[in-house]
Design a protein around this motif. Sequence first.
Motif, PDB file in Angstrom:
ATOM      1  N   ALA A   1      -3.063  17.471   3.836  1.00 56.24           N
ATOM      2  CA  ALA A   1      -2.366  16.665   2.251  1.00 56.24           C
ATOM      3  C   ALA A   1      -2.398  15.993   1.788  1.00 56.24           C
ATOM      4  N   GLY A   2      -2.770  16.520   0.395  1.00 55.45           N
ATOM      5  CA  GLY A   2      -3.217  15.920  -0.301  1.00 55.45           C
ATOM      6  C   GLY A   2      -2.519  16.430  -2.197  1.00 55.45           C
ATOM      7  N   SER A   3      -2.842  17.213  -3.277  1.00 59.99           N
ATOM      8  CA  SER A   3      -2.499  16.978  -4.126  1.00 59.99           C
ATOM      9  C   SER A   3      -0.713  18.163  -3.116  1.00 59.99           C
ATOM     10  N   ASP A   4      -0.563  18.673  -2.271  1.00 61.49           N
ATOM     11  CA  ASP A   4       0.555  19.233  -1.684  1.00 61.49           C
ATOM     12  C   ASP A   4       1.532  18.747  -0.848  1.00 61.49           C
TER      13      ASP A   4
ATOM     14  N   ALA B   1       1.182  -1.262   0.477  1.00 62.78           N
ATOM     15  CA  ALA B   1       0.088  -0.037  -0.250  1.00 62.78           C
ATOM     16  C   ALA B   1       0.820   0.886   0.131  1.00 62.78           C
ATOM     17  N   LEU B   2       0.885   2.168  -0.995  1.00 60.79           N
ATOM     18  CA  LEU B   2       1.185   3.287  -0.498  1.00 60.79           C
ATOM     19  C   LEU B   2       0.310   4.508   0.074  1.00 60.79           C
ATOM     20  N   CYS B   3       1.126   5.191   1.030  1.00 57.57           N
ATOM     21  CA  CYS B   3       0.414   5.806   2.166  1.00 57.57           C
ATOM     22  C   CYS B   3       1.071   7.536   1.848  1.00 57.57           C
ATOM     23  N   VAL B   4       1.167   8.315   1.090  1.00 54.20           N
ATOM     24  CA  VAL B   4       1.006   9.293   1.036  1.00 54.20           C
ATOM     25  C   VAL B   4       0.193  10.860   1.372  1.00 54.20           C
ATOM     26  N   THR B   5      -1.404  10.306   0.837  1.00 58.39           N
ATOM     27  CA  THR B   5      -2.196  11.520   1.782  1.00 58.39           C
ATOM     28  C   THR B   5      -2.736  11.548   3.349  1.00 58.39           C
ATOM     29  N   GLU B   6      -2.804  12.923   2.986  1.00 62.81           N
ATOM     30  CA  GLU B   6      -3.624  12.873   5.077  1.00 62.81           C
ATOM     31  C   GLU B   6      -4.612  13.886   4.799  1.00 62.81           C
TER      32      GLU B   6
ATOM     33  N   ARG C   1      -3.005  20.596 -15.203  1.00 65.73           N
ATOM     34  CA  ARG C   1      -3.482  21.591 -15.700  1.00 65.73           C
ATOM     35  C   ARG C   1      -1.941  22.720 -15.224  1.00 65.73           C
ATOM     36  N   ILE C   2      -1.807  22.674 -13.479  1.00 65.75           N
ATOM     37  CA  ILE C   2      -0.889  23.578 -12.945  1.00 65.75           C
ATOM     38  C   ILE C   2       0.775  23.466 -13.533  1.00 65.75           C
ATOM     39  N   VAL C   3       1.013  21.973 -13.584  1.00 64.83           N
ATOM     40  CA  VAL C   3       2.339  21.572 -13.940  1.00 64.83           C
ATOM     41  C   VAL C   3       2.456  21.558 -15.598  1.00 64.83           C
TER      42      VAL C   3
ATOM     43  N   THR D   1      -7.566  17.352 -11.940  1.00 61.15           N
ATOM     44  CA  THR D   1      -6.793  17.852 -13.063  1.00 61.15           C
ATOM     45  C   THR D   1      -6.103  19.050 -13.213  1.00 61.15           C
ATOM     46  N   ASP D   2      -6.625  20.003 -11.788  1.00 62.69           N
ATOM     47  CA  ASP D   2      -6.052  20.801 -11.701  1.00 62.69           C
ATOM     48  C   ASP D   2      -4.566  21.030 -11.258  1.00 62.69           C
ATOM     49  N   ILE D   3      -4.188  20.087 -10.621  1.00 61.07           N
ATOM     50  CA  ILE D   3      -3.337  19.801 -10.353  1.00 61.07           C
ATOM     51  C   ILE D   3      -1.996  19.877 -11.622  1.00 61.07           C
TER      52      ILE D   3
ATOM     53  N   ARG E   1      -4.425   8.911   4.800  1.00 58.02           N
ATOM     54  CA  ARG E   1      -6.305   8.525   4.536  1.00 58.02           C
ATOM     55  C   ARG E   1      -6.219   7.973   3.063  1.00 58.02           C
ATOM     56  N   PHE E   2      -7.473   7.682   2.643  1.00 56.68           N
ATOM     57  CA  PHE E   2      -7.661   7.498   1.143  1.00 56.68           C
ATOM     58  C   PHE E   2      -6.325   5.292   1.218  1.00 56.68           C
ATOM     59  N   VAL E   3      -5.640   5.438   2.066  1.00 49.54           N
ATOM     60  CA  VAL E   3      -4.926   4.211   1.694  1.00 49.54           C
ATOM     61  C   VAL E   3      -5.924   3.321   0.947  1.00 49.54           C
ATOM     62  N   HIS E   4      -5.230   2.706  -0.055  1.00 44.93           N
ATOM     63  CA  HIS E   4      -5.436   1.895  -0.571  1.00 44.93           C
ATOM     64  C   HIS E   4      -5.295  -0.311  -0.208  1.00 44.93           C
ATOM     65  N   MET E   5      -6.121  -0.764   0.371  1.00 45.92           N
ATOM     66  CA  MET E   5      -6.565  -1.948   0.966  1.00 45.92           C
ATOM     67  C   MET E   5      -5.418  -1.689   2.490  1.00 45.92           C
TER      68      MET E   5
HETATM   69  C1  LIG Z   1     -10.499   6.529  -5.542  1.00 46.11           C
HETATM   70  C2  LIG Z   1      -9.032   6.656  -4.475  1.00 46.11           C
HETATM   71  C3  LIG Z   1      -7.828   6.473  -4.186  1.00 46.11           C
HETATM   72  C4  LIG Z   1      -6.754   6.776  -3.684  1.00 46.11           C
HETATM   73  N1  LIG Z   1      -5.435   6.471  -3.066  1.00 46.11           N
HETATM   74  C5  LIG Z   1      -4.783   6.472  -2.523  1.00 46.11           C
HETATM   75  C6  LIG Z   1      -3.649   5.725  -1.734  1.00 46.11           C
HETATM   76  O1  LIG Z   1      -3.987   4.744  -2.435  1.00 46.11           O
HETATM   77  N2  LIG Z   1      -3.190   6.681  -1.164  1.00 46.11           N
HETATM   78  C7  LIG Z   1      -2.775   7.985  -0.708  1.00 46.11           C
HETATM   79  O2  LIG Z   1      -1.855   8.241  -0.052  1.00 46.11           O
HETATM   80  N3  LIG Z   1      -3.297   8.609  -1.561  1.00 46.11           N
HETATM   81  C8  LIG Z   1      -4.488   7.838  -2.096  1.00 46.11           C
HETATM   82  N4  LIG Z   1      -5.668   8.998  -2.271  1.00 46.11           N
HETATM   83  C9  LIG Z   1      -5.675   9.980  -2.683  1.00 46.11           C
HETATM   84  C10 LIG Z   1      -5.599  11.384  -3.812  1.00 46.11           C
HETATM   85  O3  LIG Z   1      -4.265  10.770  -4.295  1.00 46.11           O
HETATM   86  C11 LIG Z   1      -6.083  12.593  -3.281  1.00 46.11           C
HETATM   87  O4  LIG Z   1      -7.478  12.538  -2.713  1.00 46.11           O
HETATM   88  C12 LIG Z   1      -5.496  13.382  -4.224  1.00 46.11           C
HETATM   89  O5  LIG Z   1      -4.190  12.987  -4.310  1.00 46.11           O
HETATM   90  C13 LIG Z   1      -6.237  14.800  -4.495  1.00 46.11           C
HETATM   91  O6  LIG Z   1      -6.077  15.403  -3.440  1.00 46.11           O
HETATM   92  P1  LIG Z   1      -6.345  15.761  -2.010  1.00 46.11           P
HETATM   93  O7  LIG Z   1      -7.906  15.235  -2.373  1.00 46.11           O
HETATM   94  O8  LIG Z   1      -6.250  15.810  -0.161  1.00 46.11           O
HETATM   95  O9  LIG Z   1      -7.573  17.674  -2.605  1.00 46.11           O
HETATM   96  P2  LIG Z   1      -7.110  18.716  -2.032  1.00 46.11           P
HETATM   97  O10 LIG Z   1      -5.200  18.490  -2.370  1.00 46.11           O
HETATM   98  O11 LIG Z   1      -7.114  19.380  -1.082  1.00 46.11           O
HETATM   99  O12 LIG Z   1      -7.599  19.411  -3.298  1.00 46.11           O
HETATM  100  C14 LIG Z   1      -8.870  19.911  -3.511  1.00 46.11           C
HETATM  101  C15 LIG Z   1      -8.658  20.210  -4.649  1.00 46.11           C
HETATM  102  O13 LIG Z   1      -7.835  21.552  -4.837  1.00 46.11           O
HETATM  103  C16 LIG Z   1      -8.045  21.351  -6.233  1.00 46.11           C
HETATM  104  N5  LIG Z   1      -6.264  22.493  -5.995  1.00 46.11           N
HETATM  105  C17 LIG Z   1      -5.360  22.108  -5.159  1.00 46.11           C
HETATM  106  N6  LIG Z   1      -4.786  22.840  -5.110  1.00 46.11           N
HETATM  107  C18 LIG Z   1      -4.915  23.841  -6.336  1.00 46.11           C
HETATM  108  C19 LIG Z   1      -3.694  24.638  -6.995  1.00 46.11           C
HETATM  109  N7  LIG Z   1      -2.628  25.132  -5.978  1.00 46.11           N
HETATM  110  N8  LIG Z   1      -4.403  25.298  -7.668  1.00 46.11           N
HETATM  111  C20 LIG Z   1      -5.680  24.994  -7.523  1.00 46.11           C
HETATM  112  N9  LIG Z   1      -6.626  24.055  -7.068  1.00 46.11           N
HETATM  113  C21 LIG Z   1      -6.237  23.101  -6.414  1.00 46.11           C
HETATM  114  C22 LIG Z   1      -7.207  20.057  -6.638  1.00 46.11           C
HETATM  115  O14 LIG Z   1      -7.619  19.959  -7.876  1.00 46.11           O
HETATM  116  C23 LIG Z   1      -8.222  19.701  -5.921  1.00 46.11           C
HETATM  117  O15 LIG Z   1      -9.714  19.875  -7.074  1.00 46.11           O
HETATM  118  C24 LIG Z   1      -6.720   8.098  -3.114  1.00 46.11           C
HETATM  119  C25 LIG Z   1      -7.890   8.955  -3.995  1.00 46.11           C
HETATM  120  C26 LIG Z   1      -9.157   8.096  -4.617  1.00 46.11           C
HETATM  121  C27 LIG Z   1     -10.060   8.731  -4.700  1.00 46.11           C
END
Ligand SMILES: Cc1cc2nc3c(=O)[nH]c(=O)nc-3n(C[C@H](O)[C@H](O)[C@H](O)COP(=O)(O)OP(=O)(O)OC[C@H]3O[C@@H](n4cnc5c(N)ncnc54)[C@H](O)[C@@H]3O)c2cc1C
Length: 392
Positions: free
Chosen positions: A138-141, A130-135, A378-380, A374-376, A163-167
Amino acid sequence: MPSSSLSRGLAFPMSEATAALHGEVWTFAHDRLVPLSAGFDCGDEKDPEIARLVREAGYLGHYVPAELGGHGLSVTNISVVREALAYGAVAVDEFFASQGIAVQPITLFGSEDQKAHYLGGLLSGSRSFALCVTEPVAGSDVAGIRTAAVAVDGGFEINGTKRFVHMADTVDTMVLFAKTGPGHARGGLTAFVLDRPEQGLVVTPFPLLFEGPEFEVEFQGCRIPGTAVLGSVGGGMGVAMSNFDRIRPSVGAAAVGMAQRALDATVDYVQSREAFTQRLADFQGVRMQLSDIAVELAAARLCVYAAARFADEAHDDADVRAPAAAAKLYATEVAQRVIDRCVQLHGGVGLVRGSVTERLYRAIRSTRIYEGATDIMRIVVARDLLGPRARR
Ligand SMILES: Cc1cc2nc3c(=O)[nH]c(=O)nc-3n(C[C@H](O)[C@H](O)[C@H](O)COP(=O)(O)OP(=O)(O)OC[C@H]3O[C@@H](n4cnc5c(N)ncnc54)[C@H](O)[C@@H]3O)c2cc1C
């Protein structure tokens, strides 16, 4: 995939080995997965039958170097496998992908010992990952991660919530990203590969749109050895980004596979359903829609495989980032639109619970969020256009 002259004419160029894999995995998808797919909803990847199917077919070897008994790490081949698996049964692709996204950092950055130990376990079927990144914070960031790895005698102590950690309920191996330095900083992040901690780990279901295998994972003072560091202390951001850059084209490929399945179901449906005394397929308005769908999908596929090929051939990881992001962005957005139109062309039948279109309509949604929303993406792409002065 049906062999129309459109799909043959707009096929992407393949090496002999990739063409052989393509033929094999599509036969597997049609013969083994399509008949089973009604029994598996998206989110069912925890079903042991799915792990068995993927392992027996040998597909996990695509995440392992040839010298360790795998097929070598090729973004193109992984994308080929994912497109076909997602077409056949989304949950099967989800299992394959969830293992890959967790294991790839070991293949790319692991020491010889880590690779032999963990990748050997992947191939033999004795380990799952399992991959543990998201909190929660902190997700995109990714640099905003707060889970802390504090150096202690013999290793590190981990505290924080993922959070969202698969399996996470069943895996025995975790690839974890945690802060080893102060503040919100790229250089303060470290990647680890660890056996599931026996103490201090709290795993709670975190259900999404479907009853999937996502979990919240709390590390409460978990002790891990110093040998768990993956790459170097402070090098975690590079590990995370290389992993995402190489997996993103394949997310696009999976989305294309799902959309292709919806299109094929729709082509059949409009030829059997009658309205206003003729087949839906005989309305010119319906034909226009089918044509738009097929052309958009073919373009998305070409974009995905161009990015995958570039990732396989690029000498500099930084070059891969924008094309990979563009491919994920374009293919997942197209696939969502295509599946929505396919539901519409089925009318109410398109939303019948358990139907191919209803399942795909739910399954496709998350591809626009995970592995870079998607928005991330677009930023890249914009950062690539604007050059080195566009830092953020
Ligand atoms: C089905 C599923 C499985 C997953 N499995 C895993 C897993 O196994 N392990 C794991 O670690 N993670 C997992 N994830 C987490 C996933 O990688 C994150 O949900 C994702 O990276 C987005 O982070 P966030 O949900 O915190 O959204 P946020 O980062 O809070 O973003 C919310 C919204 O704001 C927008 N946004 C954020 N920053 C900016 C910016 N600078 N400019 C413009 N728009 C912005 C984003 O595009 C997004 O639409 C999973 C998610 C899903 C839905």
